[in-house]
Enzyme design. Sequence first.
Site, mmCIF file in Angstrom:
data_model
loop_
_atom_site.group_PDB
_atom_site.id
_atom_site.type_symbol
_atom_site.label_atom_id
_atom_site.label_comp_id
_atom_site.label_asym_id
_atom_site.label_seq_id
_atom_site.Cartn_x
_atom_site.Cartn_y
_atom_site.Cartn_z
ATOM 1 N N GLY A 436 -2.351 5.116 4.621
ATOM 2 C CA GLY A 436 -3.411 4.227 5.095
ATOM 3 C C GLY A 436 -3.155 3.796 6.531
ATOM 4 N N SER A 437 -3.494 2.561 6.835
ATOM 5 C CA SER A 437 -3.432 2.083 8.213
ATOM 6 C C SER A 437 -2.027 1.948 8.784
ATOM 7 C CB SER A 437 -4.154 0.741 8.323
ATOM 8 O OG SER A 437 -5.522 0.885 8.005
ATOM 9 N N SER A 438 -0.994 2.025 7.946
ATOM 10 C CA SER A 438 0.372 1.996 8.486
ATOM 11 C C SER A 438 0.646 3.232 9.338
ATOM 12 C CB SER A 438 1.400 1.906 7.353
ATOM 13 O OG SER A 438 1.382 3.069 6.542
ATOM 14 N N PHE A 439 -0.263 4.210 9.266
ATOM 15 C CA PHE A 439 -0.137 5.435 10.048
ATOM 16 C C PHE A 439 -0.758 5.292 11.444
ATOM 17 C CE2 PHE A 439 -1.499 9.881 11.036
ATOM 18 C CZ PHE A 439 -0.263 10.513 10.929
ATOM 19 N N LYS A 440 -1.542 4.257 11.664
ATOM 20 C CA LYS A 440 -2.290 4.122 12.919
ATOM 21 C C LYS A 440 -1.402 4.065 14.170
ATOM 22 C CE LYS A 440 -6.385 2.094 10.770
ATOM 23 N NZ LYS A 440 -7.116 0.861 10.421
#
Length: 701
Positions: A436-440
């Site tokens: 999820g957004s931890s990859f941004k």
Amino acid sequence: MRYKNKNHKKSTPVLILSVAAGIFLTAAAIYAAVYFYTDSARKDQQELLVTYMKHIPEKEYKEMYAMLDKKTAAKISEEEFVRRNSAIYEGIEISSLKVDVKAYDKKQKKVKYHTSFDTDAGPVSFDNAASFVKEEDGYRLEWKDSLIFPGLEEEDKVKVSVTEAERGQILDRNGRVLAGKGTASSVGVVPGKLKDRDGAVSELAGLLGLEPEVIEKKLNAQWVKEDSFVPLKTVPKVSELDLLAVDPEDERAQEAGRQEKLLAVPGVMISDVEVREYPLKEAAAHLTGYVQNVTAEDLKKHAGEGYTSNSVIGRSGIEGLYEKELRGTDGCSIEIMNGDGELKKVLASVMVQDGQDIKLTVDAQLQSALYEQFREDKSCSAAMNPYTGEVLALVSTPSYDNNGFITGMSDEEWTALNEDEKKPLYNRFRQVWCPGSSFKPVTAAVGLDSGALDPEEDFGNEGLSWQKDSSWGSYYVTTLHEYSPAVLENALIYSDNIYFAKAALKIGAGTLQDFLQKLGFGEEMPFEITMSASQYSNTDKIETEVQLADSGYGQGQILVNPLHLASIYTSFCNEGNIIRPYLLYKEEAQKDIWIQNAFSEDAAARVLEGMKKVVSDPNGTGYAAHRDDVVLAGKTGTAEIKASKEDTSGTELGWFAVLTPEKDSKKPLLLVSMTEDVKDTGGSGYVVSKDKNVLDTYLTE
């Protein structure tokens, strides 16, 4: 022979010559026969000796007995012969037997030979001689005890003494024991003291979680006598405090009650026994693993490595990974003892070598704190020092008490563990998950270094849903917050899916794939424990525009291992270099760069500033974890897990990655936590609140 008289004078010399010639030929024939006899006898006896010796490693003792002469066979029965030879040869674990015939003594009819073989106590070799006698069916062996070992007599015994090596401990960075010596209780029975055997066996079976047949088999073992103590099961040791426990639901109180019932059965005894113990229990079970008694399959697989039926072997985790170092080498001596029990000769011996202690970089307090926070969740956490690579914690929940594998689980307990829908035996920190957004932050750094992103460019206000064009059909990228301007830093603070979907399209599938391969996607991490490899696609290729857009904010087919993600995050506080994580403790910790220049120093610094504001800005999705005393940087993430784009019944994974970005931090920390099924519990906010509790304890100690 008769001759005429007239020829007598002439024929006499001929007769003499003929007789003389006859004597000469007879002597030659006799010499040839004697030579043939001795050469054939030597050959036969040597072959018999070699054949006899070949039977030993094959445990063909009856075939050996069949080769004995009648006189020997009259002195020792086949049963006694088999029992003595098998007890000695199998007791010393003979292997690699070699026989070298040296000479043949014609007068004594002995074959002199040299033999050598390996044993549990090391190599054994000696010179010896075997005697044979001629019987009607050929040569047979005159067997004596000394044929086993020179000097061994009938009343002597061969004693094998084993000194078990002490298994090394598993320690945390501060010397706290994660696996080591402990004390348990051995529940056993003295058969002669059982009053109602059938009733007692039935009652014990119920109390110990064993089948009655199992108990009967133990009681009927050949070595068991009326006054023998027959161990049935190892159980947790009960202390006086356990006996005084007030809460009847307390596990200690329940165990104390069980042992009181066991002792009420006539013939039952409970004694202390040394066992392997795991003090952190569930908190570190997936990390330390456990040991078990070796099986027949283990002995076959590890033949020649010194394992015996009494050995234990590491089954998983550090116990299995460092089995060779932890187990050590048992000491062993093979001795001949005379009839009075006195030492006559030492045949071979090896000194005991205790196993090595394995010291880990793990901090037991942090490990336990993370477990306590997430113990009821399907979750995992990986923590490390972002500047050295030292792994400080690896936690998977829910978990199991690995001491249960030492004391022995009942069938019901084992079944319950395996059928639990939360899968407590499943090691989650070794798996890959949708980030999820931890990859941004990764997408941001790739965009900056590829030149695809201008951090000050405003991507515009698209509302809460967006699609590139009508070619996407009914599919839209959605986000949770509106803000302005839509620049990189704000996109990180508000965790804007639309911004990072657009960013991925600007970067392009090929460039994103190349960067991710450089970051270790698709390959095994350089780490002591094997972790599943992270991926960016199920097919090794980002196939569509929608998949590319979804990949930008950690969805699509992106899967990441938590420790791998933590390692990538180290680049943001190490000038763009990714630090290799490691688990074996070093007195002088020094960082080892795994991927040099994974990102440029400028890109890493720019992303780090945005991550600081994710925690420090009141609008940041990680603001609940902020502190006034310690600067933190981080990124939240909520990943949707569903069968299709239209699926509304799927679940969510919650992530929080947080780190201390200043190099002079008193307690440097980078923590990544992932929790399943957070859809109705607050999403990533649920994980942030859990990690905050851990940080409050760890950073203020």
